[in-house]
Design a protein around this motif. Structure first.
Motif, PDB file in Angstrom:
ATOM      1  N   LYS A 185      27.453   2.357   1.247  1.00  0.00           N
ATOM      2  CA  LYS A 185      26.059   2.778   1.370  1.00  0.00           C
ATOM      3  C   LYS A 185      25.547   3.145  -0.018  1.00  0.00           C
ATOM      4  O   LYS A 185      26.180   3.924  -0.725  1.00  0.00           O
ATOM      5  N   ILE A 186      24.425   2.582  -0.414  1.00  0.00           N
ATOM      6  CA  ILE A 186      23.793   2.936  -1.683  1.00  0.00           C
ATOM      7  C   ILE A 186      23.015   4.234  -1.450  1.00  0.00           C
ATOM      8  O   ILE A 186      22.099   4.279  -0.636  1.00  0.00           O
ATOM      9  N   VAL A 187      23.403   5.284  -2.158  1.00  0.00           N
ATOM     10  CA  VAL A 187      22.771   6.585  -2.002  1.00  0.00           C
ATOM     11  C   VAL A 187      21.504   6.661  -2.836  1.00  0.00           C
ATOM     12  O   VAL A 187      20.462   7.133  -2.378  1.00  0.00           O
ATOM     13  N   GLU A 188      21.598   6.169  -4.076  1.00  0.00           N
ATOM     14  CA  GLU A 188      20.443   6.181  -4.977  1.00  0.00           C
ATOM     15  C   GLU A 188      20.614   5.056  -5.992  1.00  0.00           C
ATOM     16  O   GLU A 188      21.721   4.757  -6.421  1.00  0.00           O
ATOM     17  N   SER A 192      18.490   3.165  -9.502  1.00  0.00           N
ATOM     18  CA  SER A 192      17.365   3.025 -10.417  1.00  0.00           C
ATOM     19  C   SER A 192      17.695   1.894 -11.386  1.00  0.00           C
ATOM     20  O   SER A 192      18.677   1.191 -11.213  1.00  0.00           O
ATOM     21  N   ALA A 193      16.898   1.762 -12.428  1.00  0.00           N
ATOM     22  CA  ALA A 193      17.109   0.681 -13.391  1.00  0.00           C
ATOM     23  C   ALA A 193      18.390   0.834 -14.198  1.00  0.00           C
ATOM     24  O   ALA A 193      18.946  -0.154 -14.669  1.00  0.00           O
ATOM     25  N   ASP A 194      18.878   2.082 -14.364  1.00  0.00           N
ATOM     26  CA  ASP A 194      20.053   2.260 -15.224  1.00  0.00           C
ATOM     27  C   ASP A 194      21.190   3.081 -14.615  1.00  0.00           C
ATOM     28  O   ASP A 194      22.151   3.409 -15.285  1.00  0.00           O
ATOM     29  N   TYR A 195      21.100   3.417 -13.321  1.00  0.00           N
ATOM     30  CA  TYR A 195      22.245   4.034 -12.663  1.00  0.00           C
ATOM     31  C   TYR A 195      22.188   3.796 -11.163  1.00  0.00           C
ATOM     32  O   TYR A 195      21.148   3.476 -10.597  1.00  0.00           O
ATOM     33  N   MET A 196      23.344   3.927 -10.524  1.00  0.00           N
ATOM     34  CA  MET A 196      23.430   3.779  -9.082  1.00  0.00           C
ATOM     35  C   MET A 196      24.531   4.702  -8.581  1.00  0.00           C
ATOM     36  O   MET A 196      25.563   4.859  -9.235  1.00  0.00           O
ATOM     37  N   ILE A 197      24.288   5.319  -7.441  1.00  0.00           N
ATOM     38  CA  ILE A 197      25.303   6.131  -6.780  1.00  0.00           C
ATOM     39  C   ILE A 197      25.566   5.476  -5.432  1.00  0.00           C
ATOM     40  O   ILE A 197      24.630   5.185  -4.675  1.00  0.00           O
ATOM     41  N   ALA A 198      26.842   5.222  -5.166  1.00  0.00           N
ATOM     42  CA  ALA A 198      27.226   4.578  -3.913  1.00  0.00           C
ATOM     43  C   ALA A 198      28.286   5.410  -3.208  1.00  0.00           C
ATOM     44  O   ALA A 198      29.129   6.041  -3.847  1.00  0.00           O
ATOM     45  N   LYS A 199      28.217   5.399  -1.893  1.00  0.00           N
ATOM     46  CA  LYS A 199      29.216   6.066  -1.068  1.00  0.00           C
ATOM     47  C   LYS A 199      30.042   4.977  -0.398  1.00  0.00           C
ATOM     48  O   LYS A 199      29.505   4.146   0.340  1.00  0.00           O
ATOM     49  N   THR A 215      29.598   6.621  -9.238  1.00  0.00           N
ATOM     50  CA  THR A 215      28.416   6.531 -10.089  1.00  0.00           C
ATOM     51  C   THR A 215      28.590   5.370 -11.051  1.00  0.00           C
ATOM     52  O   THR A 215      29.609   5.290 -11.742  1.00  0.00           O
ATOM     53  N   LEU A 216      27.626   4.477 -11.070  1.00  0.00           N
ATOM     54  CA  LEU A 216      27.617   3.351 -11.997  1.00  0.00           C
ATOM     55  C   LEU A 216      26.446   3.525 -12.946  1.00  0.00           C
ATOM     56  O   LEU A 216      25.382   4.003 -12.535  1.00  0.00           O
ATOM     57  N   VAL A 217      26.636   3.143 -14.205  1.00  0.00           N
ATOM     58  CA  VAL A 217      25.582   3.244 -15.203  1.00  0.00           C
ATOM     59  C   VAL A 217      25.412   1.904 -15.916  1.00  0.00           C
ATOM     60  O   VAL A 217      26.361   1.133 -16.040  1.00  0.00           O
ATOM     61  N   TYR A 218      24.185   1.658 -16.361  1.00  0.00           N
ATOM     62  CA  TYR A 218      23.879   0.442 -17.116  1.00  0.00           C
ATOM     63  C   TYR A 218      23.770   0.811 -18.587  1.00  0.00           C
ATOM     64  O   TYR A 218      22.883   1.560 -18.987  1.00  0.00           O
TER      65      TYR A 218
END
Length: 129
Positions: free
Chosen positions: A84-87, A89-96, A111-114
């Motif tokens: 599930k994608i929690v949040e 944006s253009a330069d980060y993503m938080i997934a559960k 947490t993933l970052v660009y």
């Protein structure tokens, strides 16, 4: 005398981390399906992982995790995976990511970052139920 061929270093295989979704899918393949290609590329230099089980917390850095994942190459976990994608944006993503095994489940908040033209995993927090 026979001429010796120069020994070449194996080529590094580059993986496509141009989108957060590609990076997340590769992370899931690495952690659940024993994929070991592109580990250095997938994890950010400042990566950290925290594992919480009962009252015990364990912390791992980038090198320790990469070493562990290389040892698990080819090992496939017997679990069902729900993402599930929690949040985002253009330069980060938080997934559960929830891994459901027969007798327990593990939740991984990732947490993933660009940065520098590609997506990388910068943080992971595991908990068990």
């Amino acid at each position: 005398m026979a001429a010796e061929k120069p020994v070449s270093k194996p080529e590094k295989i580059s993986i496509n981390l141009s989108t957060a979704d590609f990076a997340l899918q590769h992370y899931v393949a690495v952690t659940t399906a024993g994929e070991s290609v592109g580990l250095e590329q997938l994890f950010a230099e400042d990566f950290s992982q925290r594992i919480q089980a009962s009252n015990i917390q364990t912390y791992y850095g980038r090198q320790a995790l990469i070493k562990s994942l290389k040892k698990q190459q080819g090992e496939i976990l017997n679990c069902k995976t729900h993402i599930k994608i929690v949040e985002k944006s253009a330069d980060y993503m938080i997934a559960k990511i929830v891994l459901k095994f027969d007798s327990f489940s593990m939740t991984d908040l990732v947490t993933l970052v660009y940065e520098n033209g590609s997506w990388q995993v910068s943080k992971s927090v595991h908990s068990y139920q």
